[in-house]
Design a protein around this motif. Structure first.
Motif, short mmCIF file in Angstrom:
data_model
loop_
_atom_site.label_atom_id
_atom_site.label_comp_id
_atom_site.label_asym_id
_atom_site.label_seq_id
_atom_site.Cartn_x
_atom_site.Cartn_y
_atom_site.Cartn_z
N GLU A 35 -6.15 6.22 -4.71
CA GLU A 35 -7.53 5.85 -4.37
C GLU A 35 -7.55 4.80 -3.26
N GLU A 36 -6.63 3.85 -3.31
CA GLU A 36 -6.54 2.84 -2.26
C GLU A 36 -6.16 3.48 -0.93
N ARG A 37 -5.31 4.48 -0.98
CA ARG A 37 -4.89 5.16 0.25
C ARG A 37 -6.04 5.99 0.83
N PRO A 43 -2.98 9.84 3.63
CA PRO A 43 -2.72 10.96 2.71
C PRO A 43 -2.27 10.47 1.35
N ALA A 44 -2.64 11.18 0.32
CA ALA A 44 -2.25 10.81 -1.04
C ALA A 44 -0.75 10.97 -1.22
N TYR A 45 -0.17 10.10 -2.05
CA TYR A 45 1.24 10.24 -2.39
C TYR A 45 1.44 11.46 -3.28
N VAL A 46 2.60 12.08 -3.14
CA VAL A 46 2.99 13.22 -3.98
C VAL A 46 3.82 12.67 -5.14
N PHE A 47 3.51 13.09 -6.34
CA PHE A 47 4.27 12.64 -7.51
C PHE A 47 5.68 13.20 -7.46
N ASN A 48 6.67 12.34 -7.82
CA ASN A 48 8.06 12.79 -7.89
C ASN A 48 8.67 12.31 -9.18
N GLU A 49 9.15 13.25 -9.98
CA GLU A 49 9.70 12.93 -11.30
C GLU A 49 10.99 12.11 -11.21
N ASP A 50 11.81 12.37 -10.20
CA ASP A 50 13.05 11.60 -10.05
C ASP A 50 12.76 10.14 -9.75
N LEU A 51 11.78 9.88 -8.88
CA LEU A 51 11.41 8.50 -8.59
C LEU A 51 10.83 7.82 -9.83
N GLN A 52 10.07 8.57 -10.62
CA GLN A 52 9.54 8.02 -11.87
C GLN A 52 10.67 7.63 -12.82
N ASN A 53 11.68 8.47 -12.92
CA ASN A 53 12.80 8.19 -13.80
C ASN A 53 13.53 6.91 -13.36
N ILE A 54 13.75 6.76 -12.05
CA ILE A 54 14.41 5.55 -11.54
C ILE A 54 13.56 4.32 -11.84
N ALA A 55 12.23 4.44 -11.68
CA ALA A 55 11.32 3.32 -11.94
C ALA A 55 11.34 2.94 -13.41
N ARG A 56 11.36 3.90 -14.30
CA ARG A 56 11.40 3.61 -15.73
C ARG A 56 12.69 2.90 -16.11
N PRO A 121 3.58 -7.76 1.06
CA PRO A 121 4.69 -6.79 1.07
C PRO A 121 4.45 -5.61 0.13
N HIS A 122 3.88 -5.88 -1.05
CA HIS A 122 3.63 -4.81 -2.00
C HIS A 122 2.47 -3.92 -1.54
N ARG A 123 1.48 -4.55 -0.98
CA ARG A 123 0.34 -3.81 -0.42
C ARG A 123 0.81 -2.87 0.69
N ALA A 124 1.77 -3.35 1.49
CA ALA A 124 2.29 -2.53 2.60
C ALA A 124 2.95 -1.26 2.08
N ASN A 125 3.64 -1.35 0.96
CA ASN A 125 4.23 -0.14 0.38
C ASN A 125 3.17 0.82 -0.12
N ILE A 126 2.15 0.29 -0.75
CA ILE A 126 1.07 1.14 -1.27
C ILE A 126 0.35 1.84 -0.13
N LEU A 127 0.20 1.17 0.99
CA LEU A 127 -0.54 1.73 2.13
C LEU A 127 0.40 2.19 3.25
N SER A 128 1.64 2.48 2.92
CA SER A 128 2.63 2.86 3.92
C SER A 128 2.28 4.18 4.60
N LYS A 129 2.61 4.24 5.89
CA LYS A 129 2.47 5.49 6.63
C LYS A 129 3.80 6.24 6.72
N ASN A 150 8.41 3.21 -7.43
CA ASN A 150 9.40 3.65 -6.46
C ASN A 150 8.77 4.64 -5.50
N PHE A 151 8.78 4.26 -4.22
CA PHE A 151 8.22 5.08 -3.15
C PHE A 151 9.36 5.83 -2.47
N GLY A 152 9.07 6.99 -1.92
CA GLY A 152 10.11 7.74 -1.23
C GLY A 152 9.59 8.45 0.01
#
Length: 257
Positions: A35-37, A43-56, A121-129, A150-152
């Motif tokens: 929503e912030e993006r 463009p909206a981020y695409v969900f990735n299960e591998d990144l979710q696993n690393i984050a958990r 810095p965290h905001r920059a990741n959320i709004l990264s191009k 975890n962003f990718g």
């Protein structure tokens, strides 16, 4: 002598225990991030299960090993964790961490998002191009919730053909799922050789030294294969990917003997 009985009354204040669905909080964070993006025409981020696993894994480790840092209890960075826990994932990663409290899934997700959006810095990741994919992971400690994003910037995931150790001069075919959001023609694939003087010739007669520029064989828009004969020396070969001639150094390593 009349004795009086003093009755002491202990009033126990019970802190309410809230049943929190961590999976729902993770999904809400994903929703709020996009929503912030979208507010900023990103463009909206695409969900990735591998990144979710690393984050958990990282959120759990922060609680279990009593630290709060991007560097984990074993001295590993987010990039290191990607190589270890998702070795077949090609691309670069970034990370946000935070901890906060709340009494509902909605309030926890909003509190965490507010912390990140108020930090440049965290905001920059959320709004990264640059980043294109996202996975969120939470772990609870009492009334607090530790969160990792975890962003990718992902290109592909190796699905079939992986062997950590290969025989010299062996021809191997690998199958990949394409994860990039860009046209597939922009995909760049390099294989670095252990023999830094070895030449890799292209069809037009030009050559690379110490590495090869590989061309994918597309099965469809979502799947491609790579076939390669490992004959440029014995030792470690490293497969990396990127777009438009650039690549991320965290790739897949093969040991050839």
């Amino acid at each position: 002598m009349k004795k009086s009985l003093l009755l002491l009354l202990f009033v126990v204040f019970l802190i309410p225990v809230y049943s929190i669905d961590l999976d729902k909080v993770e999904k809400l964070i994903f929703q709020f991030t996009n929503e912030e993006r979208l507010k900023r025409n990103l463009p909206a981020y695409v969900f990735n299960e591998d990144l979710q696993n690393i984050a958990r894994i990282h959120s759990k480790n922060m609680v279990k090993h009593h630290f709060f840092s991007h560097t984990d209890q074993n001295g590993r960075s987010p990039q290191d964790r990607k190589v270890i826990f998702a070795h077949n994932l090609l691309g670069g990663v970034g990370e946000n961490i935070a901890y906060h409290h709340g009494t509902s899934e909605q309030s926890i997700a909003k509190n965490l998002m507010q912390v990140w959006m108020n930090s440049p810095p965290h905001r920059a990741n959320i709004l990264s191009k640059t980043f294109t994919h996202l996975g969120n992971g939470l772990y609870q400690k009492g009334d607090y919730f530790y969160a990792t994003q975890n962003f990718g910037d992902l290109q592909a995931k190796l699905m079939q053909g992986y062997q950590r150790t290969l025989k010299y001069e062996k021809t191997q075919t690998f199958t990949f799922q394409y994860l990039g959001i860009y046209p597939k023609e922009r995909l760049t694939i390099f294989l670095f050789f252990p023999d830094k003087k070895a030449r890799y010739y292209l069809p037009n007669g030009t050559f690379y030294t110490g590495l090869g520029l590989l061309q994918p064989e597309w099965q469809n828009d979502q799947t491609f294969t790579l076939t390669f004969t490992f004959k440029q020396g014995k030792g470690e070969y490293q497969l990396v990917m990127g777009f438009d001639g650039q690549f991320y150094p965290e790739g897949i390593v093969f040991s050839v003997k």
